[in-house]
Design an enzyme around this catalytic site. Structure first.
Site, PDB file in Angstrom:
ATOM      1  N   ASP A 242       0.867  -1.185   0.000  1.00 20.60           N
ATOM      2  CA  ASP A 242       0.000   0.000   0.000  1.00 20.60           C
ATOM      3  C   ASP A 242       0.904   1.235   0.000  1.00 20.60           C
ATOM      4  O   ASP A 242       2.130   1.124  -0.146  1.00 20.60           O
ATOM      5  CB  ASP A 242      -1.008  -0.046   1.160  1.00 20.60           C
ATOM      6  CG  ASP A 242      -0.397   0.253   2.528  1.00 20.60           C
ATOM      7  OD1 ASP A 242       0.833   0.446   2.601  1.00 20.60           O
ATOM      8  OD2 ASP A 242      -1.150   0.289   3.516  1.00 20.60           O
TER       9      ASP A 242
ATOM     10  N   THR B 136       2.070  -1.760   9.026  1.00 19.28           N
ATOM     11  CA  THR B 136       2.396  -2.722  10.080  1.00 19.28           C
ATOM     12  C   THR B 136       2.666  -4.114   9.525  1.00 19.28           C
ATOM     13  O   THR B 136       3.198  -4.966  10.247  1.00 19.28           O
ATOM     14  CB  THR B 136       1.210  -2.862  11.048  1.00 19.28           C
ATOM     15  OG1 THR B 136       0.066  -3.285  10.275  1.00 19.28           O
ATOM     16  CG2 THR B 136       0.894  -1.542  11.749  1.00 19.28           C
TER      17      THR B 136
ATOM     18  N   HIS C  74       5.083 -31.415   9.363  1.00 19.88           N
ATOM     19  CA  HIS C  74       4.768 -30.076   8.857  1.00 19.88           C
ATOM     20  C   HIS C  74       3.830 -30.149   7.650  1.00 19.88           C
ATOM     21  O   HIS C  74       2.931 -29.320   7.505  1.00 19.88           O
ATOM     22  CB  HIS C  74       6.051 -29.321   8.515  1.00 19.88           C
ATOM     23  CG  HIS C  74       6.903 -29.038   9.714  1.00 19.88           C
ATOM     24  ND1 HIS C  74       6.389 -28.517  10.875  1.00 19.88           N
ATOM     25  CD2 HIS C  74       8.229 -29.228   9.946  1.00 19.88           C
ATOM     26  CE1 HIS C  74       7.348 -28.376  11.769  1.00 19.88           C
ATOM     27  NE2 HIS C  74       8.482 -28.812  11.238  1.00 19.88           N
TER      28      HIS C  74
HETATM   29  C1  RB5 Z   1      -2.377   2.662   6.563  1.00 27.48           C
HETATM   30  O1  RB5 Z   1      -2.486   3.831   7.292  1.00 27.48           O
HETATM   31  C2  RB5 Z   1      -2.210   1.478   7.498  1.00 27.48           C
HETATM   32  O2  RB5 Z   1      -3.392   1.264   8.214  1.00 27.48           O
HETATM   33  C3  RB5 Z   1      -1.832   0.237   6.729  1.00 27.48           C
HETATM   34  O3  RB5 Z   1      -0.653   0.470   6.028  1.00 27.48           O
HETATM   35  C4  RB5 Z   1      -1.559  -1.005   7.550  1.00 27.48           C
HETATM   36  O4  RB5 Z   1      -0.670  -0.760   8.578  1.00 27.48           O
HETATM   37  C5  RB5 Z   1      -2.748  -1.766   7.991  1.00 27.48           C
HETATM   38  O5  RB5 Z   1      -2.649  -2.821   8.631  1.00 27.48           O
END
Ligand code: RB5
Length: 143
Positions: free
Chosen positions: A7, A66, A133
């Site tokens: 993203d 994240t 596994h």
């Molecule tokens: C974007 O602001 C953030 O929410 C996205 O990059 C991510 O961390 C979502 O889990």
């Protein structure tokens, strides 16, 4: 072929990972996004997941702020085993034990140098092929 998607928060790290892939002569396909101010991480998780489901790509790398949202999105797709890794131990273990086919990273969590080591570990570790596994991975696909 490695599918890569991100993203807006992951764009800079994606560029560094692409430099690493090119330096190591690893083929990749970039599913976006480009340099934009906002975007929706599920869109890129789905594009990368579909490329793996169709076998166009063997593995994927997904990046959001994240790594959490984009890994949740990818893990809803059949056959996708996305592992959120912010250390090399986990990146190695998830290849050995889970045969993870997607690495998720949080661009706001780890620095570029560390992220590249994680990518390198993930891409250079083979699945152990241990019976236990394999059995557990098969169980993941059961209803
Ligand atoms: C974007 O602001 C953030 O929410 C996205 O990059 C991510 O961390 C979502 O889990």
């Amino acid at each position: 072929m490695i599918a890569i998607g991100n993203d807006h928060t992951g764009y800079a790290l994606k560029k560094a990972i692409i430099e690493y892939l090119e330096a190591n002569h690893i083929e990749y396909k970039d599913f976006g996004c480009g340099e934009v101010t906002t975007s929706d991480y599920p869109e890129f998780a789905k594009k990368v997941g579909k490329a793996i489901q169709s076998k166009e790509c063997e593995k994927g790398i997904l990046i959001c702020g994240t790594g959490i949202g984009i890994s949740i999105a990818a893990n809803k797709m059949k056959g996708i085993r996305a592992a959120l890794c912010h250390d090399c131990f986990s990146a190695e273990a998830t290849r050995l034990h889970n045969d993870a086919n997607v690495l998720a990273i949080g661009a706001r969590v780890v620095g570029v140098g560390h992220a590249l080591k994680i990518v390198d570990t993930f891409l250079n570790t083979d699945f152990s092929k241990d019976d236990r596994h394999i059995r557990r991975i098969q169980m993941l696909e059961e209803e």
